[in-house]
Design a protein around this motif. Structure first.
Motif, PDB file in Angstrom:
ATOM      1  N   SER A 139       0.845  -1.197   0.000  1.00 34.66           N
ATOM      2  CA  SER A 139       0.000   0.000   0.000  1.00 34.66           C
ATOM      3  C   SER A 139       0.882   1.248   0.000  1.00 34.66           C
ATOM      4  CB  SER A 139      -0.955   0.018   1.194  1.00 34.66           C
ATOM      5  OG  SER A 139      -0.265   0.079   2.420  1.00 34.66           O
ATOM      6  N   GLU A 171       0.573   5.797   0.193  1.00 34.90           N
ATOM      7  CA  GLU A 171      -0.234   7.009   0.340  1.00 34.90           C
ATOM      8  C   GLU A 171       0.667   8.231   0.318  1.00 34.90           C
ATOM      9  OE1 GLU A 171      -3.875   7.300   2.869  1.00 34.90           O
ATOM     10  OE2 GLU A 171      -2.674   8.764   3.979  1.00 34.90           O
ATOM     11  N   LEU A 208      -3.906  10.878  -1.461  1.00 31.77           N
ATOM     12  CA  LEU A 208      -4.233   9.854  -2.443  1.00 31.77           C
ATOM     13  C   LEU A 208      -3.485   8.586  -2.079  1.00 31.77           C
ATOM     14  CD1 LEU A 208      -3.875  11.865  -5.795  1.00 31.77           C
ATOM     15  CD2 LEU A 208      -6.020  11.109  -4.736  1.00 31.77           C
ATOM     16  N   PHE A 244      -3.281   3.876  -2.683  1.00 32.45           N
ATOM     17  CA  PHE A 244      -3.762   2.635  -3.280  1.00 32.45           C
ATOM     18  C   PHE A 244      -3.224   1.464  -2.474  1.00 32.45           C
ATOM     19  CE2 PHE A 244       0.357   3.178  -5.330  1.00 32.45           C
ATOM     20  CZ  PHE A 244       0.896   1.893  -5.299  1.00 32.45           C
ATOM     21  N   LEU A 259      -2.527  -2.940  -3.164  1.00 33.33           N
ATOM     22  CA  LEU A 259      -2.488  -3.995  -4.172  1.00 33.33           C
ATOM     23  C   LEU A 259      -2.049  -5.281  -3.493  1.00 33.33           C
ATOM     24  CD1 LEU A 259      -2.726  -4.722  -7.191  1.00 33.33           C
ATOM     25  CD2 LEU A 259      -0.297  -4.157  -7.410  1.00 33.33           C
ATOM     26  N   THR A 278      -7.299  -4.753  -2.520  1.00 32.80           N
ATOM     27  CA  THR A 278      -6.892  -3.973  -3.679  1.00 32.80           C
ATOM     28  C   THR A 278      -7.882  -2.819  -3.799  1.00 32.80           C
ATOM     29  OG1 THR A 278      -5.934  -5.858  -4.852  1.00 32.80           O
ATOM     30  CG2 THR A 278      -6.552  -3.952  -6.180  1.00 32.80           C
ATOM     31  N   TYR A 279      -7.373  -1.583  -3.702  1.00 31.52           N
ATOM     32  CA  TYR A 279      -8.268  -0.429  -3.748  1.00 31.52           C
ATOM     33  C   TYR A 279      -7.500   0.820  -4.157  1.00 31.52           C
ATOM     34  CZ  TYR A 279      -6.410   0.776   0.937  1.00 31.52           C
ATOM     35  OH  TYR A 279      -5.600   1.089   1.991  1.00 31.52           O
ATOM     36  N   GLY A 280      -8.249   1.838  -4.552  1.00 32.34           N
ATOM     37  CA  GLY A 280      -7.734   3.180  -4.713  1.00 32.34           C
ATOM     38  C   GLY A 280      -8.465   4.086  -3.744  1.00 32.34           C
ATOM     39  N   SER A 281      -7.777   5.088  -3.192  1.00 35.71           N
ATOM     40  CA  SER A 281      -8.401   5.927  -2.173  1.00 35.71           C
ATOM     41  C   SER A 281      -8.113   7.395  -2.422  1.00 35.71           C
ATOM     42  CB  SER A 281      -7.909   5.533  -0.771  1.00 35.71           C
ATOM     43  OG  SER A 281      -6.544   5.858  -0.593  1.00 35.71           O
ATOM     44  N   ARG A 310     -12.940   4.993  -0.709  1.00 30.76           N
ATOM     45  CA  ARG A 310     -12.179   3.940  -1.382  1.00 30.76           C
ATOM     46  C   ARG A 310     -13.031   3.281  -2.454  1.00 30.76           C
ATOM     47  NH1 ARG A 310     -11.028   3.096   4.081  1.00 30.76           N
ATOM     48  NH2 ARG A 310      -8.845   3.461   4.653  1.00 30.76           N
ATOM     49  N   TYR A 311     -12.395   2.984  -3.589  1.00 35.67           N
ATOM     50  CA  TYR A 311     -12.993   2.065  -4.553  1.00 35.67           C
ATOM     51  C   TYR A 311     -12.368   0.704  -4.290  1.00 35.67           C
ATOM     52  CZ  TYR A 311     -14.221  -0.457  -8.731  1.00 35.67           C
ATOM     53  OH  TYR A 311     -14.703  -1.411  -9.582  1.00 35.67           O
TER      54      TYR A 311
END
Length: 333
Positions: A182, A184, A204, A206, A208, A213-216, A263-264
């Protein structure tokens, strides 16, 4: 369900003890040791979903010969010349459905899961005229499943506290190794307001890996005294190793903070189920948001922080959003 009874029932506490020795090793002088507890009971919530987390972190300044400097030089966009410090981290988390007294599988609620992670973090900060950039890179490895000891820890704790006995752990996620990365980055500005300091800015990030697994994207604000002595807002899982740091032996200080993060979620092992085996799972929500508020107090070589978190629904059949709290105690060794 394939299980490892002897290993799963007894391995977690030796792992925790051994790794805690590594995390808290005095080999890195002038380190900051932080113990953080996350629990739904702190917010008056029910004993379900993210029900308990415990994290120990050892943060330190890296000397020129430290192996993290060599690691930073090998990573794109990082260098030992900009490295501001590092950390070792050990965490344990427990997740359950809302009704832990139900013996039958509730297919509409989240799976039982225990998670045991050990990790390392890199920190750097780049100062500018009236703002600074902070970056954090985390690498975590561990295991989810019976080997993490979630069932044993919750059962024994509830026995000691004479609380409701959890009865559905036979449906927990299977053993699966975890590897997660991760990152940030945050941009922090500073102003003065009626004799107090204010820090604010967006971030910002992410993650993995096979755990998350996400984007923020998010933002936060701190208001208090002598903010230059400290930085960072305490993180809440799934975020790992957020840096909450302060300088020692500088008297009393305090700050209040608030943060929002969205988060996605492209993958969440704890909801999607095991990667290589059939297991209980639920339909994950792709968009999840957090709101945090709290306060931190510094005095000499100690810091105490209290955080309250609200989280939107994480899966489709979840009846309502969750809330939980965090207590963090840090001291300079």
């Amino acid at each position: 369900m394939s299980r490892l009874p002897a290993f799963s029932r007894h391995c977690a506490l030796p792992w925790l003890s051994a790794l805690l020795v590594v995390v808290a090793s005095p080999a890195d002088a002038d380190g900051l040791f932080t113990l953080k507890s996350e629990n739904d009971i702190y917010s008056g919530g029910s004993d379900g979903h993210y029900t308990n987390g415990l994290e120990a972190t050892w943060s330190f300044q890296t000397s020129p010969e430290h192996w993290l400097n060599d690691l930073a030089d090998r990573l794109p966009g990082w260098s030992s010349g900009e490295l501001d410090g590092g950390a070792y981290r050990l965490s344990h988390q427990i997740y359950t459905p809302l009704d832990i007294g139900e013996e039958a599988l509730d297919v509409s609620d989240r799976p039982y899961a225990g998670v045991l992670l050990g990790g390392v973090s890199l920190f750097d900060s780049t100062p500018h005229d009236d703002w600074r950039r902070l970056r954090t890179l985390n690498l975590d490895a561990g295991i989810v499943g019976p080997a993490a000891g979630g069932e044993t820890i919750q059962r024994e704790l509830h026995h000691v506290l004479d609380s409701e006995k959890p009865r559905g752990w036979q449906y927990q996620l299977h053993n699966e190794p975890i590897l997660n990365l991760s990152y940030e980055t945050a941009w922090i500005g500073r102003e003065h307001l009626n004799g107090l300091e204010v820090e604010y800015g967006p971030n910002l990030g992410f993650a993995l890996g096979n755990l998350y697994t996400y984007g923020s994207v998010g933002g936060g604000v701190r208001l208090g005294e002598n903010l230059s002595r400290s930085f960072g807002i305490p993180s809440i899982a799934p975020a790992q190793g957020g840096r909450s740091f302060f300088l020692p032996d500088q008297g009393f200080g305090w700050y209040a903070f608030a943060a929002l993060k969205g988060r996605y979620m492209a993958h969440n092992l704890l909801l999607d189920g095991n990667t290589f085996e059939d297991s209980h799972s639920v339909d994950r929500e792709e968009w999840v948001g957090d709101a945090l508020v709290g306060v931190a107090f510094n005095w000499d070589r100690w810091q105490l922080s209290v955080t309250h978190a609200w989280r939107t629904k994480e899966f489709r059949e979840q009846p309502e959003s969750d809330s939980f709290g965090s207590l963090s105690l840090a001291f300079w060794y």
